[in-house]
Scaffold this motif. Structure first.
Motif, mmCIF file in Angstrom:
data_model
loop_
_atom_site.group_PDB
_atom_site.id
_atom_site.type_symbol
_atom_site.label_atom_id
_atom_site.label_comp_id
_atom_site.label_asym_id
_atom_site.label_seq_id
_atom_site.Cartn_x
_atom_site.Cartn_y
_atom_site.Cartn_z
ATOM 1 N N ILE A 5 -9.807 -0.051 9.427
ATOM 2 C CA ILE A 5 -9.119 -0.764 8.360
ATOM 3 C C ILE A 5 -9.475 -2.251 8.426
ATOM 4 C CG2 ILE A 5 -6.888 -1.395 7.365
ATOM 5 C CD1 ILE A 5 -7.626 1.534 7.012
ATOM 6 N N GLU A 7 -8.919 -5.969 6.225
ATOM 7 C CA GLU A 7 -8.262 -6.680 5.134
ATOM 8 C C GLU A 7 -9.108 -7.890 4.761
ATOM 9 O OE1 GLU A 7 -4.149 -7.476 6.029
ATOM 10 O OE2 GLU A 7 -3.571 -5.467 5.334
ATOM 11 N N GLN A 9 -9.504 -11.202 1.694
ATOM 12 C CA GLN A 9 -8.985 -11.970 0.567
ATOM 13 C C GLN A 9 -10.155 -12.405 -0.317
ATOM 14 O OE1 GLN A 9 -7.226 -15.977 1.136
ATOM 15 N NE2 GLN A 9 -5.394 -15.143 0.139
ATOM 16 N N GLU A 40 -8.122 -0.671 -1.541
ATOM 17 C CA GLU A 40 -6.753 -0.692 -2.060
ATOM 18 C C GLU A 40 -6.310 -2.144 -2.227
ATOM 19 O OE1 GLU A 40 -2.209 0.494 -0.592
ATOM 20 O OE2 GLU A 40 -3.953 0.785 0.733
ATOM 21 N N VAL A 42 -3.517 -4.795 -2.214
ATOM 22 C CA VAL A 42 -2.195 -4.858 -1.588
ATOM 23 C C VAL A 42 -1.396 -6.089 -2.018
ATOM 24 C CG1 VAL A 42 -2.859 -3.486 0.404
ATOM 25 C CG2 VAL A 42 -3.156 -5.955 0.487
ATOM 26 N N LYS A 82 -5.650 -9.717 -2.330
ATOM 27 C CA LYS A 82 -5.855 -9.212 -0.971
ATOM 28 C C LYS A 82 -6.089 -7.709 -1.059
ATOM 29 C CE LYS A 82 -3.109 -8.705 3.217
ATOM 30 N NZ LYS A 82 -1.920 -9.184 3.922
ATOM 31 N N VAL A 83 -7.163 -7.251 -0.408
ATOM 32 C CA VAL A 83 -7.509 -5.837 -0.446
ATOM 33 C C VAL A 83 -7.518 -5.273 0.966
ATOM 34 C CG1 VAL A 83 -8.847 -6.024 -2.574
ATOM 35 C CG2 VAL A 83 -9.994 -6.326 -0.378
ATOM 36 N N ARG A 84 -7.196 -3.994 1.049
ATOM 37 C CA ARG A 84 -7.276 -3.263 2.308
ATOM 38 C C ARG A 84 -8.404 -2.243 2.161
ATOM 39 N NH1 ARG A 84 -2.051 -1.632 3.068
ATOM 40 N NH2 ARG A 84 -1.658 -3.582 4.191
ATOM 41 N N SER A 86 -10.864 0.657 3.946
ATOM 42 C CA SER A 86 -11.136 1.575 5.042
ATOM 43 C C SER A 86 -12.633 1.844 5.043
ATOM 44 C CB SER A 86 -10.357 2.885 4.868
ATOM 45 O OG SER A 86 -10.674 3.789 5.905
#
Length: 295
Positions: A5, A7, A9, A40, A42, A82-84, A86
């Motif tokens: 995972i 994260e 920006q 995703e 967030v 902001k994205v997550r 995988s």
């Protein structure tokens, strides 16, 4: 395998000059889902005087577009998302004999078969190299692609510098990750194998396309500049875009990659506006680095 995972920006920061800005548009590339990556959203932070939307581009790529009717003099506006992500490693197949060059190329794949900016797939030297590799009678189509991959790694010395065309890289036999990736892509296309560039932060690598025994197509990555990885990709940096031939409304020419862009219909004052495009890895992901290209 082994998803991780991450994260990140993404956004834009605009500093207005000593006069108002009107009709401002900013665009930046936005990561999209791929077989080795999910995305995703967030958190989104957009100021009241800005509007945002996405624009999808051919080949599964996307831009984030931000509009502002007016930005006051000396103001700073910032919009971020902001994205997550995988991101997984790719492990190549153990059995490769059944993979074949496609006999027919679909319309979607046709963009990965011809020339692109800085990639001259029809160059005489490129076609000559392909003929020489064909003359060695590779045991399979997979081995043929691998021979082209090894040719680039053995004949193009890694050297950082200004962006060059494939012809220029073949002339002086040097280049960085962009030239080495472009040369491999050009060889594949000259051999009627779809191929494309993959862009991650501060690095790029190629993918090639073969079909299995059932006629199902697969994209396979390889690390041309850096530690040898053919058909596999042990990389956690997020994919920003795939491809090397883009047409966007803001540019009249075909683009090598989806670049950041800022324009205003009218800017008052004596100075130019300043813009900063944000692509920041967060948390532990901030320690991720492009691969060691000295190998």
């Amino acid at each position: 395998v082994a998803p991780k995972i991450i994260e990140m920006q993404i956004g834009v920061r605009i500093h207005a000059p000593d006069g108002n800005m009107f009709g401002t548009l900013a665009t930046t590339v936005f990561p999209t889902p791929w077989p080795e990556q999910t995305v995703e959203i967030v958190e989104t932070n957009i100021p009241p005087n800005m509007q945002a939307q996405f624009r999808d581009l051919p080949g599964g790529n996307r831009q984030w577009m931000l509009f502002a009717q007016a930005i006051p003099a000396n103001a700073q506006v910032e919009a971020t998302v902001k994205v997550r992500i995988s991101k997984s490693h790719i492990v190549g197949p153990e059995e490769t004999l059944g993979f074949k060059i496609p006999k027919r190329v679909s319309r979607d794949l046709s963009q990965f078969m011809s020339n692109s900016p800085y990639i001259e797939a029809n160059a005489g030297e490129i076609r000559k190299i392909v003929r020489e590799i064909d003359a060695t009678e590779p045991l399979s189509d997979w081995k043929k692609v691998e021979a082209m991959y090894d040719w680039v790694r053995e004949n193009i010395t890694y050297q950082q510098g200004d962006l060059k065309t494939v012809r220029e890289a073949l002339k002086d036999r040097t280049g960085d990750c962009e030239e080495m990736t472009s040369t491999f892509v050009a060889l594949c296309r000259a051999a009627r194998i779809p191929a494309r560039c993959v862009w991650i932060p501060n690095h790029c690598y190629p993918e090639f396309y073969l079909e299995d025994e059932q006629g199902q197509g697969h994209w396979f990555p390889c690390q041309v500049a850096g530690t040898r990885n053919f058909g596999s990709m042990p990389e956690y940096l997020p994919i920003l875009q795939k491809g090397d031939r883009f047409k966007v409304p803001e540019k009249s020419e075909v683009q090598r990659y989806i670049a950041d862009y800022l324009s205003s219909k009218k800017v008052l004052g004596n100075n130019d506006p300043q813009v900063e495009f944000i692509r920041q890895l967060l948390g532990d992901a901030a320690n991720l680095r492009a691969p060691d290209l000295a190998n």
